[in-house]
Design an enzyme around this catalytic site. Sequence first.
Site, PDB file in Angstrom:
ATOM      1  N   SER A   1     -36.691   4.985   5.974  1.00 27.90           N
ATOM      2  CA  SER A   1     -36.553   4.132   7.127  1.00 27.90           C
ATOM      3  C   SER A   1     -35.124   3.986   7.611  1.00 27.90           C
ATOM      4  O   SER A   1     -34.909   3.476   8.703  1.00 27.90           O
ATOM      5  CB  SER A   1     -37.138   2.744   6.831  1.00 27.90           C
ATOM      6  OG  SER A   1     -36.385   2.084   5.837  1.00 27.90           O
TER       7      SER A   1
ATOM      8  N   SER B   1     -36.171   5.148   1.361  1.00 27.92           N
ATOM      9  CA  SER B   1     -35.635   4.933   2.706  1.00 27.92           C
ATOM     10  C   SER B   1     -34.151   5.201   2.862  1.00 27.92           C
ATOM     11  O   SER B   1     -33.658   5.279   3.986  1.00 27.92           O
ATOM     12  CB  SER B   1     -35.962   3.513   3.174  1.00 27.92           C
ATOM     13  OG  SER B   1     -37.324   3.419   3.525  1.00 27.92           O
TER      14      SER B   1
ATOM     15  N   LYS C   1     -27.512  -0.352   9.136  1.00 30.64           N
ATOM     16  CA  LYS C   1     -28.921  -0.412   9.561  1.00 30.64           C
ATOM     17  C   LYS C   1     -29.198  -1.780  10.186  1.00 30.64           C
ATOM     18  O   LYS C   1     -28.739  -2.804   9.677  1.00 30.64           O
ATOM     19  CB  LYS C   1     -29.792  -0.190   8.317  1.00 30.64           C
ATOM     20  CG  LYS C   1     -31.270   0.055   8.569  1.00 30.64           C
ATOM     21  CD  LYS C   1     -31.950   0.372   7.218  1.00 30.64           C
ATOM     22  CE  LYS C   1     -33.425   0.669   7.346  1.00 30.64           C
ATOM     23  NZ  LYS C   1     -34.044   0.926   6.018  1.00 30.64           N
TER      24      LYS C   1
END
Lengths: 545, 545
Positions: B191, B215, B116
């Site tokens: 997320s 997330s 990420k």
Amino acid sequence: MSDVRKTIAGGATWQEVAEDRRRHRDATDRSPLPEDLSIINTDVEELARCLASGEWSATIVVRAFLRRASDAQGMVNCVAELLVDRALERAEYLDCYWMEHKKPVGPLHGVPISVKEHIAMKGLDLNAGFVSWVGRVAEEDALLLQILWDAGAVFYARTTQPQTLMHLETSSNLYGVCANPFNTSLTAGGSSGGEGALVGLRASVLGIGTDIGGSIRSPAANNGIFGFKPTSGRLPVLGWSAPMEGCEAILGTIGPLSTSLEGIKLFMKTVIDGKPWLRSPDLVAMDWRDTAGMFGEKLKVGVIWDDGVVKPHPPINRALHKVIGKLQKSQKFEVVDWIPKDHGRAWSIIAGLYFADGGAQTSEAINASGESWRPLSKWIVKENPHIKKHDVTSLWAACAERDEYRRQYAELWNERADVDVILCPAGPGVAPKLDAARYWGYTSQWNLLDYPAVVFPIRDWVSVRKDGEGDTPAHDPREYIPRSEADKFNWAQWDMYGAKGYKGAPISLQLVGRRYDDEKLLAALEVILKETGLPTAAPPTRPWN
Amino acid sequence: MSDVRKTIAGGATWQEVAEDRRRHRDATDRSPLPEDLSIINTDVEELARCLASGEWSATIVVRAFLRRASDAQGMVNCVAELLVDRALERAEYLDCYWMEHKKPVGPLHGVPISVKEHIAMKGLDLNAGFVSWVGRVAEEDALLLQILWDAGAVFYARTTQPQTLMHLETSSNLYGVCANPFNTSLTAGGSSGGEGALVGLRASVLGIGTDIGGSIRSPAANNGIFGFKPTSGRLPVLGWSAPMEGCEAILGTIGPLSTSLEGIKLFMKTVIDGKPWLRSPDLVAMDWRDTAGMFGEKLKVGVIWDDGVVKPHPPINRALHKVIGKLQKSQKFEVVDWIPKDHGRAWSIIAGLYFADGGAQTSEAINASGESWRPLSKWIVKENPHIKKHDVTSLWAACAERDEYRRQYAELWNERADVDVILCPAGPGVAPKLDAARYWGYTSQWNLLDYPAVVFPIRDWVSVRKDGEGDTPAHDPREYIPRSEADKFNWAQWDMYGAKGYKGAPISLQLVGRRYDDEKLLAALEVILKETGLPTAAPPTRPWN
């Protein structure tokens, strides 16, 4: 015992509330009870064995400690409340249990334990040293006490703490000043000073204190006993009472004071075996671990002689030199200097986080009764140059600065990866004169870093020499240029009082481990004491006997 | 790759910065590269074996995943940056190392890992989804990546996150919207949605996400893969980038997403074996523990059918029923209902602590560039009824309320002491329609409690049935009385779109353990999957193949 306690809420003045609390304490202090030196001179691990085997009854044991505590109270003013009825009732239950089952209820069967007042006991006052809080009555025992109770403990004395809980001394308007048993012109330390004096006088062999800047270790050092501040998250604090509930920027811990290192270990193992994390989910689910293989053939000891901020008085330097000399003569140790990194900045960080509301809640707790501010309350709240009323944004920034300091210190240790423990002073001198404990750096450093730290007595030099030999100033006071106001204050004390002024004060040192190395730290201390012939327990007879 | 990036500080408009970032991304996306389905269809534990044995070269493997990631980007828009040059250089080094030493550098030798974007990589942009932060360049790799690097990993792709990092979707002005690979009208979740889609498409078999409210788990659930949020303090977050540094009221965690349960375990063990607590002292010094003896002969599973706040859609209910049916048929399990305690209050507590500055730092990070607010950014910051600009005193009170809730939940579990794990939905439905992920309770509950939680796919019912059979409303929409606005919104979605609207969406569930029971939780999931015949890995071929 008066049924109706006087409280601020009840319309009494603060002087009336304080007087009533002292009257209550004195009413709980009911002699005569038998005194038995063979009992009070027995350390807790041996006491537990005698009680478990049925050789001694819980009643006989607790009566001896109650009597001794009553005497201790008369000598140095360390008790908030004696629990004669509760303790005798509990002891009787345990004795009956033993008679019936011929076995102990648990590893602490009949062991008398003294407890700092702000740790809740069901049905008893919970004032935490504030006059305005008198009348707050605990609804249940603190979790720690529940676990110790299940292990067989007998709670028999509650001990004093200072106003604010944030002095390294023990001075409050409720109970007055707790003096040092070895020299009453000195402080017993604080904030667990009532515990320190009680254990120092062998009126307790195992007590419970709390520590957010040195509050277990200062009384342990000043009274020549063992005191351990574990890593946070290992022992439950659920049920203690203090201002600023919900604050997590600097975490206080709970921990034992004992006449023996074995007592410290017995306490830790017993509580952690109770799996406190199942009831207090802020704790780490970590068993009390076996220390086999935690260090190699040689134990590597880093030494801090001086934190670079306040230089210790000569007795501390002498004690460190003697211990290091012994370590260096043994094949089992390697000794290296540990250069302290920014310990002055560490103090500014932690002092700025102790009262992130600018001291509002603490001030409110004092002012609500109209009681006067004790000198060291003023010093830490009103005269503390680092204190700040934070907003959320500045608090986050201060916490980030704290985290970065911790990270840098961890890297410092990584660069010296083979150092197992740090040996250092427990304070910038022996027990200070009353109202003079104004440097926390030697203990608060390890609260900021959240490292476990244990204080231990040096028996061979149990007190400052009467003749002051070897304890003359390390410098010419007319020529020494202090590094800071704190250094200047500390040396002015020594210059003013000299060795004679601190006559009788025990000398202690501190051993520190990495975070969560609690078990390794205590095992390392044991090796150090045994290999060098240093005492693993405070002496059974004391100068004042 | 443009040498001079456009930034707000450099005078560009937010649209220009975003366009330049996408141009940069596309420039990193350089096909053609070989595609090898036999490689991308291999789960990470087997991949690691083939790489360690020298059967496959690191170069061959990473080229296959680079190609697949390039395709995935074209399909669902999940990549922030492909690291072709870095990855090939790294793979070449590893291949040379293997040739020379005939052994791997570590347990992840040559294993491609996707990351990420807001987890720092040295020399690369670190924008965390904010246009104004473009131009922040990481000075070093995040600690987690350093450990994985030492274990032999190859980082080859950086994946997208939403504006604020606080959506359960992945929508930003920098990279646009990441769609669900199984049905592009649905969200990939967030997320860590870029990771979720990439792993869902087998363009990665092991990726790294972060989770403070769901997330990791929402993208894992939405893409039919495994995703694990460990207890805080077990994996290092040092080096990630996000607003509100220094906030500790609710701790985010970092964790793996993988096509296989073994991949999750390999990741956890490798990182924790690296003793990250020595470099990041906020972590707990706890080894990755052997699970022998962690549970008895029967595994006791508590089931949450419905959290009492928002009732799950029919496909989730159906999946739970089928799994429970299988568990009940086995002698190895005991199943009991777990009655949720105040999950609605839990949401109000955590939602009030996410942005204790009233959202100031997050708003500033958005507004600094003039970029527009994405709908879910508005929803969580501006339309969140629980958000509050705290002062230090109210923050402490809110933290104390959080602690009390945690304590009560621990006691709830103590009362059901023999429950090992909780089985529950991972969300109130399958992957929501874009901009409709507005209920976090099924995941954020376990962030508030800081319990480890793992999401796993249900292979037999890998997606919502095409014909909607069995997935008709569980109620007559004209008669159902929603419990809350959130419940109403959730059911309006189902009523509006029905089974057909969610066609193809994977169905997943969540398993939860007590705090620090990370190892036990993953071991329990393994037992559940194996004993019931549920898949331990996502299928090698996917509907869209």
